[in-house]
Structures are given as C-alpha cells and as structure tokens.
Design a protein around this motif. Structure first.
Motif, PDB file in Angstrom:
ATOM      1  N   ASP A  19      -2.809  -0.080 -15.990  1.00 14.21           N
ATOM      2  CA  ASP A  19      -3.860   0.022 -17.008  1.00 14.21           C
ATOM      3  C   ASP A  19      -3.541  -0.892 -18.183  1.00 14.21           C
ATOM      4  O   ASP A  19      -4.434  -1.462 -18.807  1.00 14.21           O
ATOM      5  CB  ASP A  19      -3.986   1.458 -17.512  1.00 14.21           C
ATOM      6  CG  ASP A  19      -4.461   2.409 -16.434  1.00 14.21           C
ATOM      7  OD1 ASP A  19      -5.534   2.161 -15.853  1.00 14.21           O
ATOM      8  OD2 ASP A  19      -3.753   3.389 -16.154  1.00 14.21           O
TER       9      ASP A  19
ATOM     10  N   GLY B 212      -1.551  10.492 -11.400  1.00 13.54           N
ATOM     11  CA  GLY B 212      -2.881  10.138 -11.888  1.00 13.54           C
ATOM     12  C   GLY B 212      -2.943   9.825 -13.367  1.00 13.54           C
ATOM     13  O   GLY B 212      -4.040   9.664 -13.918  1.00 13.54           O
TER      14      GLY B 212
ATOM     15  N   GLU C 192      -8.160  -1.896 -11.538  1.00 15.64           N
ATOM     16  CA  GLU C 192      -9.175  -1.406 -12.460  1.00 15.64           C
ATOM     17  C   GLU C 192      -9.288  -2.264 -13.707  1.00 15.64           C
ATOM     18  O   GLU C 192     -10.028  -1.924 -14.625  1.00 15.64           O
ATOM     19  CB  GLU C 192      -8.845   0.050 -12.865  1.00 15.64           C
ATOM     20  CG  GLU C 192      -8.773   1.018 -11.698  1.00 15.64           C
ATOM     21  CD  GLU C 192     -10.105   1.155 -10.989  1.00 15.64           C
ATOM     22  OE1 GLU C 192     -11.153   1.034 -11.659  1.00 15.64           O
ATOM     23  OE2 GLU C 192     -10.108   1.376  -9.757  1.00 15.64           O
TER      24      GLU C 192
ATOM     25  N   LEU D 175       2.357   1.722  -3.377  1.00 18.58           N
ATOM     26  CA  LEU D 175       1.321   2.147  -4.320  1.00 18.58           C
ATOM     27  C   LEU D 175       1.050   3.641  -4.174  1.00 18.58           C
ATOM     28  O   LEU D 175       0.909   4.357  -5.183  1.00 18.58           O
ATOM     29  CB  LEU D 175       0.046   1.345  -4.099  1.00 18.58           C
ATOM     30  CG  LEU D 175      -1.132   1.689  -5.001  1.00 18.58           C
ATOM     31  CD1 LEU D 175      -0.788   1.458  -6.467  1.00 18.58           C
ATOM     32  CD2 LEU D 175      -2.360   0.861  -4.612  1.00 18.58           C
ATOM     33  N   ALA D 176       0.983   4.104  -2.935  1.00 24.21           N
ATOM     34  CA  ALA D 176       0.750   5.531  -2.706  1.00 24.21           C
ATOM     35  C   ALA D 176       1.873   6.364  -3.327  1.00 24.21           C
ATOM     36  O   ALA D 176       1.625   7.413  -3.944  1.00 24.21           O
ATOM     37  CB  ALA D 176       0.639   5.805  -1.208  1.00 24.21           C
TER      38      ALA D 176
ATOM     39  N   THR E   1       3.269   9.094 -10.614  1.00 23.79           N
ATOM     40  CA  THR E   1       2.615   9.089 -11.929  1.00 23.79           C
ATOM     41  C   THR E   1       1.607  10.220 -12.080  1.00 23.79           C
ATOM     42  O   THR E   1       1.163  10.514 -13.190  1.00 23.79           O
ATOM     43  CB  THR E   1       1.904   7.749 -12.171  1.00 23.79           C
ATOM     44  OG1 THR E   1       0.948   7.518 -11.124  1.00 23.79           O
ATOM     45  CG2 THR E   1       2.918   6.600 -12.194  1.00 23.79           C
TER      46      THR E   1
ATOM     47  N   LEU F   5      -1.691  -0.980 -10.056  1.00 30.40           N
ATOM     48  CA  LEU F   5      -1.904   0.293 -10.734  1.00 30.40           C
ATOM     49  C   LEU F   5      -2.049   0.149 -12.246  1.00 30.40           C
ATOM     50  O   LEU F   5      -2.490   1.081 -12.925  1.00 30.40           O
ATOM     51  CB  LEU F   5      -0.721   1.223 -10.411  1.00 30.40           C
ATOM     52  CG  LEU F   5      -0.823   2.702 -10.757  1.00 30.40           C
ATOM     53  CD1 LEU F   5      -1.994   3.351 -10.030  1.00 30.40           C
ATOM     54  CD2 LEU F   5       0.486   3.404 -10.410  1.00 30.40           C
TER      55      LEU F   5
ATOM     56  N   ARG G 260      -2.313   7.560 -16.945  1.00 30.76           N
ATOM     57  CA  ARG G 260      -2.439   6.154 -17.315  1.00 30.76           C
ATOM     58  C   ARG G 260      -1.077   5.476 -17.167  1.00 30.76           C
ATOM     59  O   ARG G 260      -0.028   6.126 -17.283  1.00 30.76           O
ATOM     60  CB  ARG G 260      -2.945   6.034 -18.753  1.00 30.76           C
ATOM     61  CG  ARG G 260      -4.241   6.796 -19.032  1.00 30.76           C
ATOM     62  CD  ARG G 260      -5.425   6.199 -18.289  1.00 30.76           C
ATOM     63  NE  ARG G 260      -5.702   4.846 -18.750  1.00 30.76           N
ATOM     64  CZ  ARG G 260      -6.361   4.556 -19.874  1.00 30.76           C
ATOM     65  NH1 ARG G 260      -6.795   5.530 -20.681  1.00 30.76           N
ATOM     66  NH2 ARG G 260      -6.601   3.304 -20.208  1.00 30.76           N
ATOM     67  N   THR G 261      -1.089   4.177 -16.965  1.00 31.58           N
ATOM     68  CA  THR G 261       0.168   3.476 -16.722  1.00 31.58           C
ATOM     69  C   THR G 261       0.309   2.252 -17.630  1.00 31.58           C
ATOM     70  O   THR G 261      -0.638   1.503 -17.843  1.00 31.58           O
ATOM     71  CB  THR G 261       0.278   2.994 -15.262  1.00 31.58           C
ATOM     72  OG1 THR G 261      -0.833   2.154 -14.954  1.00 31.58           O
ATOM     73  CG2 THR G 261       0.317   4.174 -14.309  1.00 31.58           C
TER      74      THR G 261
ATOM     75  N   ARG H 111       1.438   6.332  -7.146  1.00 32.50           N
ATOM     76  CA  ARG H 111       0.353   7.232  -7.563  1.00 32.50           C
ATOM     77  C   ARG H 111       0.833   8.683  -7.575  1.00 32.50           C
ATOM     78  O   ARG H 111       0.493   9.460  -8.476  1.00 32.50           O
ATOM     79  CB  ARG H 111      -0.836   7.082  -6.626  1.00 32.50           C
ATOM     80  CG  ARG H 111      -1.589   5.764  -6.752  1.00 32.50           C
ATOM     81  CD  ARG H 111      -2.898   5.809  -5.966  1.00 32.50           C
ATOM     82  NE  ARG H 111      -3.503   4.502  -5.820  1.00 32.50           N
ATOM     83  CZ  ARG H 111      -4.219   3.890  -6.763  1.00 32.50           C
ATOM     84  NH1 ARG H 111      -4.383   4.471  -7.942  1.00 32.50           N
ATOM     85  NH2 ARG H 111      -4.744   2.693  -6.528  1.00 32.50           N
ATOM     86  N   GLU H 112       1.634   9.019  -6.588  1.00 35.22           N
ATOM     87  CA  GLU H 112       2.164  10.385  -6.533  1.00 35.22           C
ATOM     88  C   GLU H 112       3.138  10.626  -7.686  1.00 35.22           C
ATOM     89  O   GLU H 112       3.098  11.683  -8.334  1.00 35.22           O
ATOM     90  CB  GLU H 112       2.879  10.588  -5.191  1.00 35.22           C
ATOM     91  CG  GLU H 112       3.416  11.999  -4.985  1.00 35.22           C
ATOM     92  CD  GLU H 112       4.074  12.171  -3.630  1.00 35.22           C
ATOM     93  OE1 GLU H 112       4.765  13.195  -3.441  1.00 35.22           O
ATOM     94  OE2 GLU H 112       3.897  11.299  -2.756  1.00 35.22           O
TER      95      GLU H 112
ATOM     96  N   ASP I 169       0.835  -1.207   0.000  1.00 35.92           N
ATOM     97  CA  ASP I 169       0.000   0.000   0.000  1.00 35.92           C
ATOM     98  C   ASP I 169       0.868   1.254   0.000  1.00 35.92           C
ATOM     99  O   ASP I 169       0.573   2.243  -0.696  1.00 35.92           O
ATOM    100  CB  ASP I 169      -0.925   0.016   1.219  1.00 35.92           C
ATOM    101  CG  ASP I 169      -1.995  -1.062   1.158  1.00 35.92           C
ATOM    102  OD1 ASP I 169      -2.313  -1.515   0.045  1.00 35.92           O
ATOM    103  OD2 ASP I 169      -2.520  -1.424   2.225  1.00 35.92           O
TER     104      ASP I 169
END
Length: 453
Positions: free
Chosen positions: A354, A256, A378, A247-248, A254, A352, A258-259, A251-252, A244
């Motif tokens: 996509d 937000g 997702e 991952l946080a 990237t 994360l 697309r990955t 996210r920071e 976790d």
C-alpha cells in the motif's frame, strides 16, 4: 577480438563446483546484466573478474562462456582492491558514509591496498587492450574500475571508451578527504574516457566540480543515463507460482492489514534504521494505526565480511524486535523483518504494498523506488527521500522527505496511508510510466550510441 566490450567486476555468469567435481555455470540476473547483455553477439566480449573458487577453477581449466573472459586475479590482490578500496573507501566516499571523528584513516595499509586497486584496474585494462579490435567501443562499469579508462587510453588510444558510475559521486569537500596522489590518480583514470555516464545531473555536477569545473574535462563528455526497469519482464517475474505462494503467506501473516513495504540490502546508505524509527513514531503519534498496519521490511545481508555491515545488520534486527515488543499484541506483529535474500518474497511484498518506503541517505539511483509502483496490485503511495537518485524523476508523484528527518518521514507515512484510493492509483500510474521510460536494454544501447556518435 571484439568491436564492443563491457568491463565490470561481476560478470554475467558464475561457476560452482558440484559434488562430482564438475563445474556448472549459472547465469546472473538483474536489470544491469540484462541491459549489458543487449550487445551479446559474436563480435562482443564481456571482461569480468573471477569472483570465487569455482570461477577461478573455470579459468584454469580453460572453461568459458561464449563472449565472456574471466580474469583470474590473485585472491589477495582482489580482496585488497575490492574490500580494502572499492567497498571500504570509494563506496563510503561517494555515499558520504564516514564517521568522520573516527574515519577515514589513510595510512600505510591504505596505500598498500591502493597499490592492489591499481594492479586490479591494470589487469582489466591490459585484458581489454588485448581483446579490442581497432576503434572498438569499450563500456567500463562502476567505481571498482575507475582507473581503467586512463590506463586503457595509454595502451590503446584508438579505442572509444565510456565509463558509467552507478553510485553517487562525492561532493568536492568530501572528495578532498582522499590523499592528493590517489585523488589525482582517480580523476586521471576517469578522464581517460571519451564519455562519463551518471544516473543524475547531481552526480554529474559533483564529478565536474571535483575535476575542477567543465573546462577541466578536456576531451571527456558528461552524459546522463537514468536507468529504468523493464516493466514487462518485472511483471512476468512477479506473477510466477512461487511468488503467488509467498504472497499468500504474506497475506496470512499481515491479516489483511495495510502494508508499508521496503526492500533493501542492509547497506549503510539505505537508511533502514531511520525508516524503522519513523514507523515507530507513526505508531506513537498516530495510535489509530496500531493493529491496522504492518511494516514488511526485507533487508537482506550485504558485505557481511565488513564489521560495520555486520553491526548494522544486527542493529536493524534489534530495532525491529524492540518495536514489536513495545507495540505488538498476541494478534499483531507490527514489523515483519526478513534478513534473507529472498527475491520471490520481495516481489510478493511489491504486489501487496500500500505504501513503499524508500529513504536512502544517498543512492545512485535506487531501482526499488521504480519497481514497486510497477508491480503493486492496488497501487501504492511512494515515500521517497531526496537522497535517492530516482528523486528527480519521481518527485512529482511521490511524497518526498528529508532522509534524516524521522518526524517528517513518519508524517509522510501517515499521509500515504490516508491517501484516497483514486489519488493513489493516479500517482502510481505516473510513477510506473516514469520508472519504465528507459529500461535496461534501451539504457545500455543509448550509451553505446552516444559513445559511437
């Protein structure tokens, strides 16, 4: 003595010397070890090599985990067998990796190393012969131990012997690069088994053709056992607090966007450089993705004691830096490359993802192609090369590409990024179902049942 034996280069435990001079044991991880551990019982034995000084010290002191026998092979013999043959010859051969104008060169040094490879395999065969009850089942793992079945058969004809190859098998024209005597010795070693296991029909067929066709197999059966992943265990690992946190952070980093995710060793067959070239072509041919996508490339070092691998790792780093220099902005780094072995970060990238990019030129299976769809939060679109062993199982729901075709791969990445969420979710569901169809425990027990049956 044991009724079920497993033989592999790397075992389920390793030892390290602490500051106080004592030895501490660390259990190994990964799907293979969990699968092979399915038979752990008082009448089973795992025979493996002592890989480091801690392991060798444990053998000398008589320290052993229950059900594990480590072999203290002379370090020079081990190095010549492991690096000189297994990783520098057989790996290159089965993955079709030779730079043919320059390699291979089969000279006196090769034959010296082949003698070491033979001695290394003989040590395993003798240990297995000592440990096995009458009629015991012996499951030998991978190209490091390709001579063991034949050597063991000569010592103990009563045993039931299986060998599983986790890599591809070379096509006949490539296999014939090997000099005649070692080539025939390799085939005799493999054909000492009652059953030879492969991940896919393609690799099994290649072996049959190298051996001279189905009629040349004699008493040896060919079986397909495509290794899957343990979905429940993998999801449990992926949702630990340390993941976790990673991952946080991702996210920071990237922002937000697309990955596109890849996770590999910096192994020559993984085709990381062409994957990076395809990403660069994506940004060139489809500039609308600039500042909207980030390529998370985890490529942790592998076999850095071999010069070709050190050079390849350096090339990966240099190409990633060139892409960032060409396209990057103060607010956007197009490629986030990690050259560290960081499993929690890899799991965070899985969640994360996509798009998953798995484009090996040639791979026995490639579990990453199966793991990412199981963990992606997702849902992810899988871009998969025809060279992956997983291709046959996953091709219906993946976007498949020629691993050498950079333009085709770039267009597949574009298609993956523009895929409607409903289609992506549906494909991910089917990919995850296929990926978990034969988890490691069932994969291993299936081989044992087949051998006994």
């Amino acid at each position: 003595m044991a009724t079920v034996l497993v033989a592999s280069n790397r075992g389920p435990v390793s030892y390290a010397r602490g500051e106080d001079g004592g030895l501490t044991a660390r259990r190994g991880g990964g799907g293979l070890i969990s699968g092979l551990s399915a038979v752990a019982s008082p009448d089973s034995r795992w025979v493996c090599a002592a890989l480091g000084e801690g392991d060798r010290e444990a053998v000398r002191r008589g320290i052993a985990e229950p059900g594990v026998r480590m072999l203290d092979i002379d370090p020079e013999v081990y190095a010549d067998a492991y690096n000189g043959i297994a990783n520098s010859v057989l790996w290159f051969l089965h993955h079709h990796l030779y730079d043919v104008p320059r390699a291979p060169v089969f000279d006196a040094e090769f034959r010296r190393c082949w003698d070491a490879y033979r001695a290394y395999n003989r040590t395993f065969a003798e240990a297995l012969a000592q440990e096995a009850d009458p009629g015991a089942a012996v499951l030998v793992q991978d190209y490091h131990l390709a001579l063991v079945p034949g050597l063991l058969r000569a010592l103990r004809p009563d045993l039931r012997i299986a060998h599983f190859t986790h890599t591809p098998w070379a096509d006949p024209s490539y296999f014939r690069m090997l000099p005649g005597d070692p080539r025939e010795e390799l085939l005799r070693g493999m054909l000492g088994a009652d059953e030879l296991g492969f991940h896919t029909r393609a690799w099994a067929t290649a072996f049959e053709e190298c051996a001279g066709g189905p009629a040349a197999l004699g008493r040896t059966r060919i079986a397909l056992h495509p290794l899957g992943v343990d979905g429940e265990e993998l999801r449990s690992l992926a949702y630990r607090p340390e993941v976790d946190e990673k991952l946080a952070r991702l996210r920071e980093e990237t922002g937000g966007r697309r990955t596109i995710v890849r996770v590999d060793r910096t192994e020559l067959s993984k085709n990381i450089l062409r994957g990076l070239l395809a990403y660069r072509e994506l940004l060139t041919a489809h500039p609308e993705w600039r500042d909207r996508v980030v390529h998370l490339a985890s490529a942790y070092p592998s076999r850095q004691d071999l010069e070709s691998y050190r050079a390849y790792t350096a090339s990966v780093r240099e190409l990633a830096e060139a892409i960032n220099t060409e396209f990057g902005t103060p607010d956007w780094q197009p490629v986030l490359v990690s050259l560290e072995d960081d499993f929690p970060r890899s799991l965070a990238a899985y969640r994360l993802a996509d798009v998953a990019l798995v484009n090996p030129v040639r791979d026995g299976m490639n579990l990453v192609a199966k793991e990412i769809p199981v963990v992606s939060e997702e849902g992810c679109a899988l871009v998969l090369s025809t060279g992956a062993g997983a291709y046959e199982e996953l091709k219906a729901d993946a976007l498949t590409v020629n691993p050498y075709d950079v333009t085709e791969t770039a267009e597949a990445l574009h298609q993956a990024l523009t895929m409607p969420p409903s289609e992506r979710a549906d494909r991910t569901k089917h990919l995850a179902e296929a990926a978990t169809a034969l988890p490691p425990r069932e994969w291993f027990l299936g081989q044992l049942d087949s051998l006994r049956g």
